[in-house]
Design a protein around this motif. Sequence first.
Motif, short mmCIF file in Angstrom:
data_model
loop_
_atom_site.label_atom_id
_atom_site.label_comp_id
_atom_site.label_asym_id
_atom_site.label_seq_id
_atom_site.Cartn_x
_atom_site.Cartn_y
_atom_site.Cartn_z
N ILE A 28 0.83 -1.21 0.00
CA ILE A 28 0.00 0.00 0.00
C ILE A 28 0.87 1.25 0.00
CG2 ILE A 28 -1.73 1.32 1.27
CD1 ILE A 28 -2.81 -1.24 0.01
N VAL A 29 1.88 1.27 0.86
CA VAL A 29 2.78 2.43 0.92
C VAL A 29 3.51 2.62 -0.40
CG1 VAL A 29 4.90 3.31 1.99
CG2 VAL A 29 3.08 2.38 3.43
N SER A 30 3.94 1.52 -1.00
CA SER A 30 4.70 1.60 -2.25
C SER A 30 3.87 2.15 -3.40
CB SER A 30 5.24 0.22 -2.62
OG SER A 30 6.16 -0.24 -1.65
N ILE A 31 2.64 1.66 -3.54
CA ILE A 31 1.83 2.08 -4.69
C ILE A 31 1.43 3.55 -4.58
CG2 ILE A 31 0.95 -0.23 -5.13
CD1 ILE A 31 -1.66 0.52 -3.80
N VAL A 32 1.39 4.08 -3.34
CA VAL A 32 1.09 5.50 -3.17
C VAL A 32 2.35 6.34 -3.36
CG1 VAL A 32 0.26 7.28 -1.59
CG2 VAL A 32 -0.86 5.05 -1.62
N SER A 33 3.43 5.92 -2.71
CA SER A 33 4.69 6.68 -2.79
C SER A 33 5.25 6.71 -4.21
CB SER A 33 5.73 6.08 -1.84
OG SER A 33 5.29 6.13 -0.50
N ASN A 34 5.06 5.63 -4.95
CA ASN A 34 5.55 5.58 -6.33
C ASN A 34 4.87 6.62 -7.22
OD1 ASN A 34 7.32 3.53 -5.74
ND2 ASN A 34 6.02 1.89 -6.53
N GLU A 35 3.67 7.01 -6.86
CA GLU A 35 2.97 8.04 -7.63
C GLU A 35 3.75 9.36 -7.57
OE1 GLU A 35 0.44 7.53 -9.48
OE2 GLU A 35 -0.61 5.77 -8.72
N TYR A 36 4.40 9.60 -6.44
CA TYR A 36 5.21 10.81 -6.30
C TYR A 36 6.59 10.61 -6.93
CZ TYR A 36 1.77 12.61 -2.95
OH TYR A 36 0.61 13.06 -2.35
N PHE A 82 -4.35 3.98 7.21
CA PHE A 82 -3.29 4.68 7.96
C PHE A 82 -2.02 4.73 7.12
CE2 PHE A 82 -0.59 4.60 12.08
CZ PHE A 82 -0.38 5.97 11.98
N CYS A 83 -1.66 3.59 6.52
CA CYS A 83 -0.47 3.53 5.67
C CYS A 83 -0.61 4.44 4.46
CB CYS A 83 -0.23 2.09 5.21
SG CYS A 83 0.18 0.95 6.55
N MET A 84 -1.79 4.47 3.87
CA MET A 84 -2.05 5.34 2.71
C MET A 84 -1.87 6.81 3.10
SD MET A 84 -5.59 5.65 0.49
CE MET A 84 -6.49 6.34 1.90
N PHE A 85 -2.41 7.18 4.26
CA PHE A 85 -2.27 8.55 4.74
C PHE A 85 -0.80 8.92 4.96
CE2 PHE A 85 -1.66 10.94 8.78
CZ PHE A 85 -1.94 12.21 8.29
N LEU A 86 -0.04 8.02 5.58
CA LEU A 86 1.38 8.29 5.84
C LEU A 86 2.15 8.44 4.53
CD1 LEU A 86 2.14 5.83 8.79
CD2 LEU A 86 1.81 8.30 8.91
N ALA A 87 1.82 7.59 3.55
CA ALA A 87 2.52 7.66 2.25
C ALA A 87 2.21 8.97 1.54
CB ALA A 87 2.11 6.47 1.39
N ILE A 88 0.98 9.44 1.62
CA ILE A 88 0.62 10.71 1.00
C ILE A 88 1.27 11.87 1.75
CG2 ILE A 88 -1.31 12.31 0.59
CD1 ILE A 88 -3.04 9.87 -0.01
N LYS A 117 5.40 11.12 1.36
CA LYS A 117 5.72 10.91 -0.06
C LYS A 117 6.79 9.86 -0.34
CE LYS A 117 4.74 15.74 -1.28
NZ LYS A 117 5.26 16.94 -1.97
N ARG A 118 7.42 9.31 0.67
CA ARG A 118 8.49 8.32 0.46
C ARG A 118 8.18 7.06 1.26
NH1 ARG A 118 9.26 11.35 -2.96
NH2 ARG A 118 11.18 12.42 -3.62
N SER A 119 8.37 5.91 0.62
CA SER A 119 8.03 4.63 1.25
C SER A 119 8.78 4.40 2.54
CB SER A 119 8.31 3.48 0.28
OG SER A 119 7.55 3.57 -0.88
N ALA A 120 10.10 4.61 2.50
CA ALA A 120 10.94 4.33 3.68
C ALA A 120 10.53 5.21 4.86
CB ALA A 120 12.41 4.55 3.33
N PHE A 121 10.29 6.49 4.59
CA PHE A 121 9.91 7.41 5.65
C PHE A 121 8.53 7.07 6.21
CE2 PHE A 121 12.82 10.58 3.43
CZ PHE A 121 13.87 10.32 4.30
N ALA A 122 7.61 6.69 5.32
CA ALA A 122 6.26 6.33 5.76
C ALA A 122 6.29 5.10 6.66
CB ALA A 122 5.37 6.07 4.55
N LEU A 123 7.04 4.08 6.26
CA LEU A 123 7.15 2.87 7.08
C LEU A 123 7.90 3.16 8.37
CD1 LEU A 123 7.93 0.29 4.25
CD2 LEU A 123 5.80 0.50 5.53
#
Length: 279
Positions: free
Chosen positions: A79-87, A164-170, A173-179
Amino acid sequence: MLRLLNIELHKLKYSKSVKIISIVYFSLICFIALIVSIEFNFGGVKFRVADQGIFNFPFIWHFNTWVAAWLKLFLAVVIVSIVSNEYSYKTLKQNLIDGLSKREFLASKFLTVILFSIVSTIFLFLVSLILGLFFSDYTEIGIIFSDMEYLFAYFLKLICFFSFCMFLAIWVKRSAFALGFLGLWQVIEGLIAVVFQWLKVKRDIDLFDSVYNFLPLNAMSDLIVEPFTRFGAVQSAASQLGENFDKNYDVELTTVLIVIGWTCLFVYWSYALLKKRDL
Protein backbone atom coordinates in the motif's frame (compact mmCIF):
# COMPACT_ATOMS: atom_id res chain seq x y z
CA MET A 1 -15.61 2.98 -9.45
CA LEU A 2 -14.74 0.11 -11.74
CA ARG A 3 -12.81 2.50 -13.99
CA LEU A 4 -10.73 3.73 -11.04
CA LEU A 5 -10.10 0.20 -9.82
CA ASN A 6 -9.06 -0.89 -13.31
CA ILE A 7 -6.49 1.91 -13.39
CA GLU A 8 -4.94 0.66 -10.14
CA LEU A 9 -5.04 -2.99 -11.20
CA HIS A 10 -3.28 -2.05 -14.42
CA LYS A 11 -0.49 -0.43 -12.40
CA LEU A 12 -0.24 -3.40 -10.02
CA LYS A 13 -0.13 -5.82 -12.93
CA TYR A 14 3.32 -4.59 -13.98
CA SER A 15 4.79 -4.23 -10.48
CA LYS A 16 7.11 -7.14 -9.65
CA SER A 17 7.55 -6.02 -6.03
CA VAL A 18 3.79 -6.05 -5.43
CA LYS A 19 3.51 -9.56 -6.88
CA ILE A 20 6.42 -10.88 -4.80
CA ILE A 21 5.25 -9.35 -1.51
CA SER A 22 1.67 -10.50 -2.09
CA ILE A 23 2.82 -14.06 -2.83
CA VAL A 24 4.99 -14.05 0.31
CA TYR A 25 2.06 -12.78 2.41
CA PHE A 26 -0.43 -15.40 1.27
CA SER A 27 2.23 -18.12 1.41
CA LEU A 28 3.00 -17.26 5.04
CA ILE A 29 -0.66 -17.71 5.98
CA CYS A 30 -0.52 -21.20 4.47
CA PHE A 31 2.89 -21.80 6.05
CA ILE A 32 1.57 -21.07 9.54
CA ALA A 33 -1.20 -23.59 8.96
CA LEU A 34 1.38 -26.12 7.73
CA ILE A 35 3.67 -25.67 10.75
CA VAL A 36 0.97 -26.22 13.36
CA SER A 37 -0.28 -29.32 11.54
CA ILE A 38 3.16 -31.01 11.36
CA GLU A 39 3.75 -33.84 13.80
CA PHE A 40 6.83 -33.34 16.00
CA ASN A 41 8.72 -36.07 17.82
CA PHE A 42 10.27 -35.17 21.18
CA GLY A 43 12.15 -38.09 22.68
CA GLY A 44 9.73 -40.62 21.28
CA VAL A 45 6.70 -38.55 22.26
CA LYS A 46 4.71 -37.48 19.21
CA PHE A 47 3.10 -34.06 19.38
CA ARG A 48 1.05 -32.05 16.90
CA VAL A 49 -0.40 -28.62 17.72
CA ALA A 50 -3.43 -29.24 15.49
CA ASP A 51 -4.46 -32.16 17.73
CA GLN A 52 -4.66 -29.90 20.79
CA GLY A 53 -7.91 -28.33 19.63
CA ILE A 54 -6.39 -25.16 18.22
CA PHE A 55 -8.23 -25.75 14.92
CA ASN A 56 -11.56 -26.60 16.50
CA PHE A 57 -14.57 -24.66 15.29
CA PRO A 58 -15.37 -21.95 16.23
CA PHE A 59 -12.07 -21.22 18.06
CA ILE A 60 -10.18 -21.38 14.74
CA TRP A 61 -11.79 -18.14 13.54
CA HIS A 62 -10.44 -16.29 16.56
CA PHE A 63 -6.99 -17.89 16.46
CA ASN A 64 -6.34 -17.60 12.71
CA THR A 65 -7.54 -14.00 12.39
CA TRP A 66 -5.34 -12.96 15.32
CA VAL A 67 -2.26 -14.68 13.88
CA ALA A 68 -2.87 -13.51 10.29
CA ALA A 69 -3.30 -9.92 11.47
CA TRP A 70 0.41 -9.84 12.38
CA LEU A 71 1.26 -10.44 8.72
CA LYS A 72 -0.56 -7.32 7.54
CA LEU A 73 2.79 -5.48 7.51
CA PHE A 74 3.62 -7.24 4.24
CA LEU A 75 0.59 -5.78 2.50
CA ALA A 76 1.25 -2.46 4.24
CA VAL A 77 4.51 -2.28 2.27
CA VAL A 78 2.47 -2.75 -0.90
CA ILE A 79 0.00 0.00 0.00
CA VAL A 80 2.78 2.43 0.92
CA SER A 81 4.70 1.60 -2.25
CA ILE A 82 1.83 2.08 -4.69
CA VAL A 83 1.09 5.50 -3.17
CA SER A 84 4.69 6.68 -2.79
CA ASN A 85 5.55 5.58 -6.33
CA GLU A 86 2.97 8.04 -7.63
CA TYR A 87 5.21 10.81 -6.30
CA SER A 88 8.54 9.18 -7.14
CA TYR A 89 7.63 8.49 -10.79
CA LYS A 90 5.54 11.68 -11.24
CA THR A 91 2.53 9.60 -12.30
CA LEU A 92 0.25 11.48 -9.93
CA LYS A 93 0.87 14.75 -11.72
CA GLN A 94 0.43 13.05 -15.08
CA ASN A 95 -2.86 11.49 -13.98
CA LEU A 96 -4.13 14.90 -12.91
CA ILE A 97 -3.07 16.39 -16.24
CA ASP A 98 -4.91 13.58 -18.03
CA GLY A 99 -8.13 14.56 -16.28
CA LEU A 100 -8.17 12.44 -13.10
CA SER A 101 -9.34 14.56 -10.15
CA LYS A 102 -7.68 14.41 -6.75
CA ARG A 103 -10.86 12.90 -5.32
CA GLU A 104 -10.80 10.15 -7.97
CA PHE A 105 -7.10 9.54 -7.34
CA LEU A 106 -7.71 9.00 -3.63
CA ALA A 107 -10.79 6.90 -4.38
CA SER A 108 -8.70 4.62 -6.61
CA LYS A 109 -6.19 4.08 -3.78
CA PHE A 110 -8.90 3.44 -1.20
CA LEU A 111 -10.59 0.97 -3.54
CA THR A 112 -7.25 -0.84 -3.71
CA VAL A 113 -7.18 -0.91 0.10
CA ILE A 114 -10.67 -2.43 0.15
CA LEU A 115 -9.73 -4.95 -2.56
CA PHE A 116 -6.65 -6.17 -0.68
CA SER A 117 -8.69 -6.43 2.52
CA ILE A 118 -11.47 -8.42 0.82
CA VAL A 119 -9.08 -10.82 -0.92
CA SER A 120 -7.08 -11.36 2.26
CA THR A 121 -10.23 -12.00 4.32
CA ILE A 122 -11.67 -14.46 1.77
CA PHE A 123 -8.33 -16.28 1.54
CA LEU A 124 -8.09 -16.56 5.33
CA PHE A 125 -11.68 -17.77 5.49
CA LEU A 126 -10.99 -20.56 2.97
CA VAL A 127 -7.73 -21.63 4.66
CA SER A 128 -9.40 -21.67 8.09
CA LEU A 129 -12.44 -23.54 6.77
CA ILE A 130 -10.28 -26.24 5.18
CA LEU A 131 -8.12 -26.62 8.29
CA GLY A 132 -11.18 -26.76 10.50
CA LEU A 133 -12.87 -29.42 8.38
CA PHE A 134 -9.72 -31.53 8.60
CA PHE A 135 -8.82 -31.08 12.27
CA SER A 136 -11.86 -29.83 14.18
CA ASP A 137 -13.70 -32.14 16.56
CA TYR A 138 -16.91 -30.23 15.86
CA THR A 139 -18.22 -30.05 12.31
CA GLU A 140 -21.89 -29.18 12.80
CA ILE A 141 -22.97 -26.33 10.51
CA GLY A 142 -24.15 -24.20 13.44
CA ILE A 143 -20.77 -24.49 15.17
CA ILE A 144 -18.70 -24.02 12.00
CA PHE A 145 -20.29 -20.68 11.17
CA SER A 146 -20.45 -19.27 14.69
CA ASP A 147 -18.03 -16.55 15.89
CA MET A 148 -17.74 -15.25 12.32
CA GLU A 149 -17.49 -11.71 13.71
CA TYR A 150 -13.73 -12.28 13.99
CA LEU A 151 -13.50 -12.32 10.20
CA PHE A 152 -15.38 -9.02 10.08
CA ALA A 153 -13.00 -7.62 12.71
CA TYR A 154 -10.03 -8.83 10.67
CA PHE A 155 -11.43 -7.17 7.54
CA LEU A 156 -12.06 -3.91 9.38
CA LYS A 157 -8.61 -4.03 10.96
CA LEU A 158 -6.96 -4.36 7.56
CA ILE A 159 -8.95 -1.47 6.07
CA CYS A 160 -8.10 0.84 8.96
CA PHE A 161 -4.41 -0.14 9.02
CA PHE A 162 -4.00 0.20 5.24
CA SER A 163 -5.82 3.55 5.34
CA PHE A 164 -3.29 4.68 7.96
CA CYS A 165 -0.47 3.53 5.67
CA MET A 166 -2.05 5.34 2.71
CA PHE A 167 -2.27 8.55 4.74
CA LEU A 168 1.38 8.29 5.84
CA ALA A 169 2.52 7.66 2.25
CA ILE A 170 0.62 10.71 1.00
CA TRP A 171 1.92 12.79 3.90
CA VAL A 172 5.67 12.02 3.63
CA LYS A 173 5.72 10.91 -0.06
CA ARG A 174 8.49 8.32 0.46
CA SER A 175 8.03 4.63 1.25
CA ALA A 176 10.94 4.33 3.68
CA PHE A 177 9.91 7.41 5.65
CA ALA A 178 6.26 6.33 5.76
CA LEU A 179 7.15 2.87 7.08
CA GLY A 180 9.63 4.44 9.47
CA PHE A 181 6.97 6.75 10.87
CA LEU A 182 4.62 3.77 11.20
CA GLY A 183 7.22 2.04 13.38
CA LEU A 184 7.83 5.26 15.32
CA TRP A 185 4.13 5.66 16.03
CA GLN A 186 4.03 2.12 17.41
CA VAL A 187 6.85 3.07 19.78
CA ILE A 188 5.03 6.28 20.77
CA GLU A 189 1.87 4.37 21.65
CA GLY A 190 4.01 1.91 23.64
CA LEU A 191 5.60 4.76 25.62
CA ILE A 192 2.18 6.27 26.26
CA ALA A 193 1.06 2.90 27.65
CA VAL A 194 4.09 2.83 29.99
CA VAL A 195 3.34 6.35 31.23
CA PHE A 196 -0.34 5.52 31.78
CA GLN A 197 0.61 2.35 33.63
CA TRP A 198 2.91 4.38 35.91
CA LEU A 199 0.13 6.91 36.56
CA LYS A 200 -2.26 4.08 37.40
CA VAL A 201 0.12 2.48 39.89
CA LYS A 202 1.67 5.60 41.43
CA ARG A 203 -1.10 8.18 41.17
CA ASP A 204 -4.20 5.98 40.92
CA ILE A 205 -5.10 7.72 37.65
CA ASP A 206 -6.52 5.32 35.05
CA LEU A 207 -6.34 6.79 31.54
CA PHE A 208 -6.50 3.54 29.58
CA ASP A 209 -10.25 3.47 28.99
CA SER A 210 -10.57 7.23 28.48
CA VAL A 211 -7.50 7.88 26.31
CA TYR A 212 -5.27 4.93 25.41
CA ASN A 213 -8.01 2.72 23.99
CA PHE A 214 -8.81 5.47 21.49
CA LEU A 215 -5.31 5.54 19.95
CA PRO A 216 -5.37 4.08 16.41
CA LEU A 217 -2.98 1.12 16.62
CA ASN A 218 -4.25 0.09 20.04
CA ALA A 219 -7.87 0.30 18.86
CA MET A 220 -7.01 -1.93 15.89
CA SER A 221 -5.30 -4.36 18.24
CA ASP A 222 -8.32 -4.42 20.56
CA LEU A 223 -10.57 -5.57 17.72
CA ILE A 224 -9.21 -9.12 18.07
CA VAL A 225 -8.05 -9.95 21.60
CA GLU A 226 -5.27 -12.54 21.96
CA PRO A 227 -6.83 -16.03 21.83
CA PHE A 228 -4.32 -18.11 23.82
CA THR A 229 -5.84 -17.58 27.26
CA ARG A 230 -9.17 -18.68 25.77
CA PHE A 231 -7.63 -22.02 24.79
CA GLY A 232 -9.04 -24.87 26.89
CA ALA A 233 -5.65 -26.35 27.83
CA VAL A 234 -4.37 -22.97 29.02
CA GLN A 235 -7.46 -22.30 31.13
CA SER A 236 -7.24 -25.78 32.67
CA ALA A 237 -3.59 -25.23 33.58
CA ALA A 238 -4.43 -21.82 35.05
CA SER A 239 -7.25 -23.29 37.14
CA GLN A 240 -4.88 -25.86 38.63
CA LEU A 241 -2.59 -23.01 39.65
CA GLY A 242 -5.48 -21.10 41.17
CA GLU A 243 -5.53 -18.45 38.45
CA ASN A 244 -8.51 -17.14 36.51
CA PHE A 245 -8.61 -15.35 33.15
CA ASP A 246 -11.34 -12.75 33.45
CA LYS A 247 -11.22 -11.41 29.92
CA ASN A 248 -13.81 -10.48 27.31
CA TYR A 249 -12.91 -12.08 23.97
CA ASP A 250 -15.85 -10.63 22.03
CA VAL A 251 -15.51 -8.10 19.23
CA GLU A 252 -16.66 -4.97 21.06
CA LEU A 253 -19.01 -2.56 19.30
CA THR A 254 -17.22 0.41 20.90
CA THR A 255 -13.90 -0.70 19.43
CA VAL A 256 -15.51 -1.25 16.02
CA LEU A 257 -16.86 2.31 16.06
CA ILE A 258 -13.46 3.73 17.11
CA VAL A 259 -11.71 1.90 14.28
CA ILE A 260 -14.32 3.03 11.74
CA GLY A 261 -13.83 6.57 13.03
CA TRP A 262 -10.05 6.39 12.53
CA THR A 263 -10.54 4.98 9.03
CA CYS A 264 -12.75 7.93 8.09
CA LEU A 265 -10.21 10.35 9.56
CA PHE A 266 -7.28 8.79 7.67
CA VAL A 267 -9.19 9.00 4.38
CA TYR A 268 -10.31 12.57 5.09
CA TRP A 269 -6.80 13.70 6.08
CA SER A 270 -5.40 12.06 2.94
CA TYR A 271 -7.84 14.01 0.79
CA ALA A 272 -7.16 17.22 2.71
CA LEU A 273 -3.42 16.86 2.03
CA LEU A 274 -4.00 16.19 -1.67
CA LYS A 275 -6.41 19.08 -1.98
CA LYS A 276 -4.06 21.50 -0.21
CA ARG A 277 -0.89 20.62 -2.09
CA ASP A 278 0.12 22.11 -5.40
CA LEU A 279 1.04 18.96 -7.31
